[in-house]
Write a protein that holds these residues in place. Sequence first.
Motif, short mmCIF file in Angstrom:
data_model
loop_
_atom_site.label_atom_id
_atom_site.label_comp_id
_atom_site.label_asym_id
_atom_site.label_seq_id
_atom_site.Cartn_x
_atom_site.Cartn_y
_atom_site.Cartn_z
N MET A 103 0.83 -1.20 0.00
CA MET A 103 0.00 0.00 0.00
C MET A 103 0.87 1.26 0.00
SD MET A 103 -2.97 -1.12 2.71
CE MET A 103 -3.96 0.34 2.42
N ILE A 104 1.94 1.24 0.78
CA ILE A 104 2.85 2.39 0.83
C ILE A 104 3.50 2.61 -0.52
CG2 ILE A 104 5.03 3.22 1.82
CD1 ILE A 104 4.16 1.79 4.43
N GLU A 105 3.98 1.53 -1.13
CA GLU A 105 4.65 1.64 -2.43
C GLU A 105 3.70 2.07 -3.52
OE1 GLU A 105 6.46 -2.18 -2.84
OE2 GLU A 105 8.25 -1.59 -1.67
N ALA A 106 2.40 1.81 -3.34
CA ALA A 106 1.40 2.26 -4.31
C ALA A 106 0.98 3.70 -4.07
CB ALA A 106 0.17 1.34 -4.25
N GLY A 107 1.51 4.33 -3.03
CA GLY A 107 1.21 5.73 -2.75
C GLY A 107 -0.03 5.95 -1.91
N GLU A 108 -0.59 4.89 -1.31
CA GLU A 108 -1.84 5.02 -0.57
C GLU A 108 -1.71 5.95 0.65
OE1 GLU A 108 -4.82 3.75 -1.20
OE2 GLU A 108 -4.27 2.60 -2.98
N LEU A 109 -0.53 6.01 1.24
CA LEU A 109 -0.34 6.85 2.42
C LEU A 109 0.35 8.17 2.09
CD1 LEU A 109 0.72 4.29 5.20
CD2 LEU A 109 -1.56 4.88 4.35
N GLY A 110 0.77 8.36 0.84
CA GLY A 110 1.48 9.58 0.46
C GLY A 110 2.89 9.59 1.03
N HIS A 111 3.37 10.79 1.31
CA HIS A 111 4.72 10.94 1.90
C HIS A 111 4.65 10.63 3.38
CE1 HIS A 111 8.54 12.51 3.16
NE2 HIS A 111 7.97 13.47 3.87
N LEU A 112 5.45 9.67 3.82
CA LEU A 112 5.51 9.32 5.24
C LEU A 112 6.41 10.31 5.96
CD1 LEU A 112 5.84 5.43 5.00
CD2 LEU A 112 3.78 6.78 5.42
N TYR A 113 5.82 11.10 6.84
CA TYR A 113 6.58 12.15 7.51
C TYR A 113 6.80 11.90 8.99
CZ TYR A 113 1.96 13.80 9.01
OH TYR A 113 0.70 13.88 9.55
N LEU A 158 11.59 -2.30 11.49
CA LEU A 158 10.33 -2.39 10.75
C LEU A 158 9.84 -1.01 10.33
CD1 LEU A 158 8.32 -4.47 9.74
CD2 LEU A 158 6.99 -4.10 11.83
N ALA A 159 9.93 -0.04 11.24
CA ALA A 159 9.52 1.33 10.89
C ALA A 159 10.39 1.88 9.77
CB ALA A 159 9.61 2.22 12.12
N LEU A 160 11.70 1.68 9.88
CA LEU A 160 12.62 2.15 8.84
C LEU A 160 12.36 1.46 7.51
CD1 LEU A 160 15.86 2.20 11.01
CD2 LEU A 160 14.65 4.21 10.15
N TYR A 161 12.10 0.16 7.55
CA TYR A 161 11.81 -0.62 6.34
C TYR A 161 10.56 -0.09 5.63
CZ TYR A 161 9.98 -4.76 3.81
OH TYR A 161 9.45 -5.62 2.88
N LEU A 162 9.51 0.18 6.40
CA LEU A 162 8.27 0.69 5.80
C LEU A 162 8.45 2.11 5.28
CD1 LEU A 162 5.77 -0.73 8.43
CD2 LEU A 162 6.00 -1.48 6.04
N MET A 163 9.34 2.88 5.90
CA MET A 163 9.61 4.25 5.47
C MET A 163 10.57 4.32 4.29
SD MET A 163 10.07 6.01 9.24
CE MET A 163 10.02 7.73 8.72
N THR A 179 0.94 11.89 4.27
CA THR A 179 0.14 13.01 3.81
C THR A 179 -1.21 12.58 3.25
OG1 THR A 179 1.33 12.88 1.70
CG2 THR A 179 2.14 14.47 3.33
N GLU A 180 -1.35 11.30 2.88
CA GLU A 180 -2.61 10.80 2.33
C GLU A 180 -3.30 9.80 3.25
OE1 GLU A 180 -3.83 12.20 -0.36
OE2 GLU A 180 -1.99 13.40 -0.50
N GLY A 181 -2.62 9.36 4.28
CA GLY A 181 -3.21 8.39 5.19
C GLY A 181 -2.22 7.98 6.25
N GLY A 182 -2.72 7.26 7.24
CA GLY A 182 -1.86 6.73 8.29
C GLY A 182 -2.12 5.26 8.48
#
Length: 332
Positions: free
Chosen positions: A134-144, A183-188, A262-265
């Motif tokens: 989902m992250i790679e598809a842009g579903e969450l936008g920029h992870l900040y 895991l957090a770094l991997y997802l980011m 920016t698009e979801g959490g």
Amino acid sequence: MNIGIIGTGGIATSAHIPQYIAAGANVVAVMNRTRERGEAAARQFGIERVYGTVEAMLENETLDAVSVCTPNALHKEQVIAALAAGCHVLCEKPPAISAREAMEMLEAAKAANRTLHYGFHYRHRSDTQLLKRMIEAGELGHLYAATALALRRRGIPGWGVFTDKELQGGGALLDHGVHMLDLALYLMGYPKPVDVIGHIGQYLGTRPGVGLMGTWDPDTFSVEDTARAMVKFENGASLLFDGSFMANVGPRDTMRVELRGTEGGATLFPLHVHTEAYGALFDQTPAHLEHVDPYAVQIQTFLDACQREPEFEQGEQAVILHTITDRIYGEA
């Protein structure tokens, strides 16, 4: 493939050896400094040969790959020796005890042209992989922003060498904390850290108390029971980390990663996705996810990687991970 096992403790006998066998690999030899433990593991799984040193096993066996399942402070030396002998290597977490060691291991893998993987099995859970897609598809936008939690109420392991700084290099951070930090770094997308504010301490481990994971000796407790940090990254994102062997909290065990984009959490574990659409706010959870054994996927992923061009990405990520842990420990 012919596999050798370095270290026959719990993680080797509960995960690595049985999953190699299930995947069709040949576990031909094990090594343990305590001969009796090595022989016990060999009998349990029908493994023919047992060695007392890494050097003897590497010299006398024709191995395609090895798993390193020993205390943290031994990882670097054993990984480098196996790579130099022409083996692909899967090393249990944490990769090392410092960024310098992680870099030496990465350089050894590149010099030997062999794949180097690390045992972060939470990456291989089905809910983690769904969120990654989902992250790679842009579903969450920029992870900040991210939060990584690895908290136990009274969870100092009462076995092994987990409380021995000389062999482990650290406690709550390097033992189970690195799982959620990785895991957090991997997802980011493993962004580059530019600033780390960290703190470690001994607050409860050096005195007697109730143990939910066995009894420990407070007189020999030499690692941190608490580690906390804030990390700022080159891309403008930030991460909060909170880890503890034993804390005065409600849940017995909390392993969780929270992400804000920016698009979801999203939150793991369990997986919840939080979005806004059509003028409304949505909380989403998967109705069905295939259950997988993350250790089985980890072993199969490693075996598959050994059949392709050597991979160094996890080695590069390990350097970033330990750059952060070094700063939390105040060593860089």
